[in-house]
Design a protein around this motif. Structure first.
Motif, PDB file in Angstrom:
ATOM      1  N   ARG A  24       0.809  -1.223   0.000  1.00  0.00           N
ATOM      2  CA  ARG A  24       0.000   0.000   0.000  1.00  0.00           C
ATOM      3  C   ARG A  24       0.838   1.267   0.000  1.00  0.00           C
ATOM      4  O   ARG A  24       0.339   2.343  -0.324  1.00  0.00           O
ATOM      5  CB  ARG A  24      -0.923   0.018   1.213  1.00  0.00           C
ATOM      6  CG  ARG A  24      -2.024  -0.998   1.101  1.00  0.00           C
ATOM      7  CD  ARG A  24      -2.912  -0.955   2.298  1.00  0.00           C
ATOM      8  NE  ARG A  24      -3.956  -1.972   2.189  1.00  0.00           N
ATOM      9  CZ  ARG A  24      -4.849  -2.213   3.093  1.00  0.00           C
ATOM     10  NH1 ARG A  24      -4.833  -1.517   4.220  1.00  0.00           N
ATOM     11  NH2 ARG A  24      -5.757  -3.137   2.923  1.00  0.00           N
ATOM     12  N   ASP A  25       2.103   1.160   0.376  1.00  0.00           N
ATOM     13  CA  ASP A  25       2.984   2.319   0.413  1.00  0.00           C
ATOM     14  C   ASP A  25       3.295   2.763  -1.015  1.00  0.00           C
ATOM     15  O   ASP A  25       3.551   1.936  -1.881  1.00  0.00           O
ATOM     16  CB  ASP A  25       4.270   1.962   1.156  1.00  0.00           C
ATOM     17  CG  ASP A  25       5.150   3.166   1.389  1.00  0.00           C
ATOM     18  OD1 ASP A  25       4.621   4.270   1.588  1.00  0.00           O
ATOM     19  OD2 ASP A  25       6.381   2.996   1.380  1.00  0.00           O
ATOM     20  N   ARG A  26       3.277   4.065  -1.260  1.00  0.00           N
ATOM     21  CA  ARG A  26       3.555   4.562  -2.607  1.00  0.00           C
ATOM     22  C   ARG A  26       4.948   4.188  -3.065  1.00  0.00           C
ATOM     23  O   ARG A  26       5.178   3.988  -4.246  1.00  0.00           O
ATOM     24  CB  ARG A  26       3.389   6.077  -2.664  1.00  0.00           C
ATOM     25  CG  ARG A  26       1.956   6.486  -2.593  1.00  0.00           C
ATOM     26  CD  ARG A  26       1.818   7.965  -2.728  1.00  0.00           C
ATOM     27  NE  ARG A  26       0.428   8.319  -2.482  1.00  0.00           N
ATOM     28  CZ  ARG A  26      -0.201   9.262  -3.112  1.00  0.00           C
ATOM     29  NH1 ARG A  26       0.421   9.966  -4.009  1.00  0.00           N
ATOM     30  NH2 ARG A  26      -1.456   9.521  -2.838  1.00  0.00           N
ATOM     31  N   ASP A  27       5.879   4.146  -2.152  1.00  0.00           N
ATOM     32  CA  ASP A  27       7.244   3.741  -2.494  1.00  0.00           C
ATOM     33  C   ASP A  27       7.568   2.471  -1.720  1.00  0.00           C
ATOM     34  O   ASP A  27       8.406   2.465  -0.826  1.00  0.00           O
ATOM     35  CB  ASP A  27       8.237   4.857  -2.174  1.00  0.00           C
ATOM     36  CG  ASP A  27       9.597   4.613  -2.801  1.00  0.00           C
ATOM     37  OD1 ASP A  27       9.777   3.549  -3.425  1.00  0.00           O
ATOM     38  OD2 ASP A  27      10.473   5.481  -2.677  1.00  0.00           O
ATOM     39  N   GLY A  28       6.874   1.396  -2.071  1.00  0.00           N
ATOM     40  CA  GLY A  28       7.022   0.126  -1.375  1.00  0.00           C
ATOM     41  C   GLY A  28       8.444  -0.400  -1.369  1.00  0.00           C
ATOM     42  O   GLY A  28       8.879  -1.022  -0.410  1.00  0.00           O
ATOM     43  N   ASP A  29       9.195  -0.124  -2.451  1.00  0.00           N
ATOM     44  CA  ASP A  29      10.583  -0.586  -2.498  1.00  0.00           C
ATOM     45  C   ASP A  29      11.412   0.069  -1.408  1.00  0.00           C
ATOM     46  O   ASP A  29      12.248  -0.571  -0.778  1.00  0.00           O
ATOM     47  CB  ASP A  29      11.200  -0.297  -3.873  1.00  0.00           C
ATOM     48  CG  ASP A  29      10.592  -1.148  -4.974  1.00  0.00           C
ATOM     49  OD1 ASP A  29      10.026  -2.218  -4.664  1.00  0.00           O
ATOM     50  OD2 ASP A  29      10.683  -0.743  -6.148  1.00  0.00           O
ATOM     51  N   MET A  30      11.157   1.361  -1.167  1.00  0.00           N
ATOM     52  CA  MET A  30      11.904   2.051  -0.118  1.00  0.00           C
ATOM     53  C   MET A  30      11.491   1.528   1.255  1.00  0.00           C
ATOM     54  O   MET A  30      12.339   1.318   2.120  1.00  0.00           O
ATOM     55  CB  MET A  30      11.698   3.564  -0.174  1.00  0.00           C
ATOM     56  CG  MET A  30      12.623   4.254   0.808  1.00  0.00           C
ATOM     57  SD  MET A  30      12.474   6.027   1.085  1.00  0.00           S
ATOM     58  CE  MET A  30      12.098   6.740  -0.446  1.00  0.00           C
ATOM     59  N   ALA A  31      10.199   1.311   1.446  1.00  0.00           N
ATOM     60  CA  ALA A  31       9.728   0.779   2.723  1.00  0.00           C
ATOM     61  C   ALA A  31      10.337  -0.594   2.984  1.00  0.00           C
ATOM     62  O   ALA A  31      10.782  -0.879   4.097  1.00  0.00           O
ATOM     63  CB  ALA A  31       8.205   0.692   2.729  1.00  0.00           C
ATOM     64  N   GLU A  32      10.369  -1.424   1.962  1.00  0.00           N
ATOM     65  CA  GLU A  32      10.937  -2.758   2.109  1.00  0.00           C
ATOM     66  C   GLU A  32      12.434  -2.680   2.401  1.00  0.00           C
ATOM     67  O   GLU A  32      12.951  -3.407   3.255  1.00  0.00           O
ATOM     68  CB  GLU A  32      10.673  -3.561   0.835  1.00  0.00           C
ATOM     69  CG  GLU A  32      10.887  -5.026   0.992  1.00  0.00           C
ATOM     70  CD  GLU A  32      10.377  -5.776  -0.222  1.00  0.00           C
ATOM     71  OE1 GLU A  32       9.571  -6.694  -0.020  1.00  0.00           O
ATOM     72  OE2 GLU A  32      10.761  -5.442  -1.348  1.00  0.00           O
ATOM     73  N   ALA A  33      13.149  -1.764   1.725  1.00  0.00           N
ATOM     74  CA  ALA A  33      14.580  -1.586   1.968  1.00  0.00           C
ATOM     75  C   ALA A  33      14.830  -1.117   3.399  1.00  0.00           C
ATOM     76  O   ALA A  33      15.766  -1.581   4.059  1.00  0.00           O
ATOM     77  CB  ALA A  33      15.168  -0.595   0.970  1.00  0.00           C
ATOM     78  N   LEU A  34      13.975  -0.222   3.888  1.00  0.00           N
ATOM     79  CA  LEU A  34      14.105   0.257   5.263  1.00  0.00           C
ATOM     80  C   LEU A  34      13.878  -0.877   6.255  1.00  0.00           C
ATOM     81  O   LEU A  34      14.620  -1.033   7.228  1.00  0.00           O
ATOM     82  CB  LEU A  34      13.115   1.394   5.517  1.00  0.00           C
ATOM     83  CG  LEU A  34      13.092   1.959   6.931  1.00  0.00           C
ATOM     84  CD1 LEU A  34      14.444   2.535   7.321  1.00  0.00           C
ATOM     85  CD2 LEU A  34      12.009   3.005   7.048  1.00  0.00           C
ATOM     86  N   LEU A  35      12.864  -1.691   5.993  1.00  0.00           N
ATOM     87  CA  LEU A  35      12.597  -2.829   6.876  1.00  0.00           C
ATOM     88  C   LEU A  35      13.760  -3.816   6.871  1.00  0.00           C
ATOM     89  O   LEU A  35      14.135  -4.355   7.914  1.00  0.00           O
ATOM     90  CB  LEU A  35      11.303  -3.521   6.450  1.00  0.00           C
ATOM     91  CG  LEU A  35      10.024  -2.725   6.718  1.00  0.00           C
ATOM     92  CD1 LEU A  35       8.832  -3.391   6.038  1.00  0.00           C
ATOM     93  CD2 LEU A  35       9.782  -2.567   8.205  1.00  0.00           C
ATOM     94  N   LEU A  36      14.352  -4.050   5.698  1.00  0.00           N
ATOM     95  CA  LEU A  36      15.520  -4.941   5.623  1.00  0.00           C
ATOM     96  C   LEU A  36      16.691  -4.353   6.415  1.00  0.00           C
ATOM     97  O   LEU A  36      17.410  -5.080   7.096  1.00  0.00           O
ATOM     98  CB  LEU A  36      15.930  -5.163   4.168  1.00  0.00           C
ATOM     99  CG  LEU A  36      15.226  -6.297   3.467  1.00  0.00           C
ATOM    100  CD1 LEU A  36      15.471  -6.234   1.967  1.00  0.00           C
ATOM    101  CD2 LEU A  36      15.666  -7.635   4.021  1.00  0.00           C
ATOM    102  N   ARG A  37      16.875  -3.051   6.312  1.00  0.00           N
ATOM    103  CA  ARG A  37      17.951  -2.386   7.061  1.00  0.00           C
ATOM    104  C   ARG A  37      17.723  -2.544   8.568  1.00  0.00           C
ATOM    105  O   ARG A  37      18.644  -2.844   9.316  1.00  0.00           O
ATOM    106  CB  ARG A  37      17.991  -0.908   6.664  1.00  0.00           C
ATOM    107  CG  ARG A  37      18.977  -0.099   7.422  1.00  0.00           C
ATOM    108  CD  ARG A  37      20.348  -0.223   6.848  1.00  0.00           C
ATOM    109  NE  ARG A  37      21.219   0.706   7.547  1.00  0.00           N
ATOM    110  CZ  ARG A  37      22.443   0.429   7.898  1.00  0.00           C
ATOM    111  NH1 ARG A  37      22.969  -0.716   7.568  1.00  0.00           N
ATOM    112  NH2 ARG A  37      23.168   1.291   8.547  1.00  0.00           N
ATOM    113  N   LEU A  38      16.477  -2.348   9.000  1.00  0.00           N
ATOM    114  CA  LEU A  38      16.154  -2.521  10.418  1.00  0.00           C
ATOM    115  C   LEU A  38      16.398  -3.961  10.855  1.00  0.00           C
ATOM    116  O   LEU A  38      16.859  -4.204  11.968  1.00  0.00           O
ATOM    117  CB  LEU A  38      14.707  -2.122  10.685  1.00  0.00           C
ATOM    118  CG  LEU A  38      14.422  -0.625  10.642  1.00  0.00           C
ATOM    119  CD1 LEU A  38      12.919  -0.366  10.712  1.00  0.00           C
ATOM    120  CD2 LEU A  38      15.144   0.086  11.760  1.00  0.00           C
TER     121      LEU A  38
END
Length: 86
Positions: A24-38
């Protein structure tokens, strides 16, 4: 041979929530990258390991994410609007 080990109901629920959030996030790739970083910072693989492409539950996560993306993009039938009568 099973493609991925079976997940508990709690794991499936967690995976589905994250997949829904990312889809649902407009920039899902960035959200996913942030979650991977966390994930890498916290090293909480037991809870969030499915985000890692090498994790056995990652295919289930991807399936849920794509399913949610398709659900969002799929137009609703005209007659399916809530409160159909005037």
């Amino acid at each position: 041979m099973e493609a991925a080990p079976s997940a508990s109901a709690e794991e499936r629920h967690r995976i589905e929530r994250v997949a829904r959030f990312v889809a649902r996030d407009r920039d899902g790739d960035m959200a996913e990258a942030l979650l991977l970083r966390l994930l890498k910072i916290t090293r909480n693989g037991r809870r969030w390991g499915f985000l890692d492409p090498d994790h056995p539950l990652h295919p289930y996560y991807l399936q849920q994410k794509v399913s949610e993306q398709c659900r969002i993009l799929r137009p609703r039938p005209v007659g399916a609007a809530a409160g159909g009568g005037r």
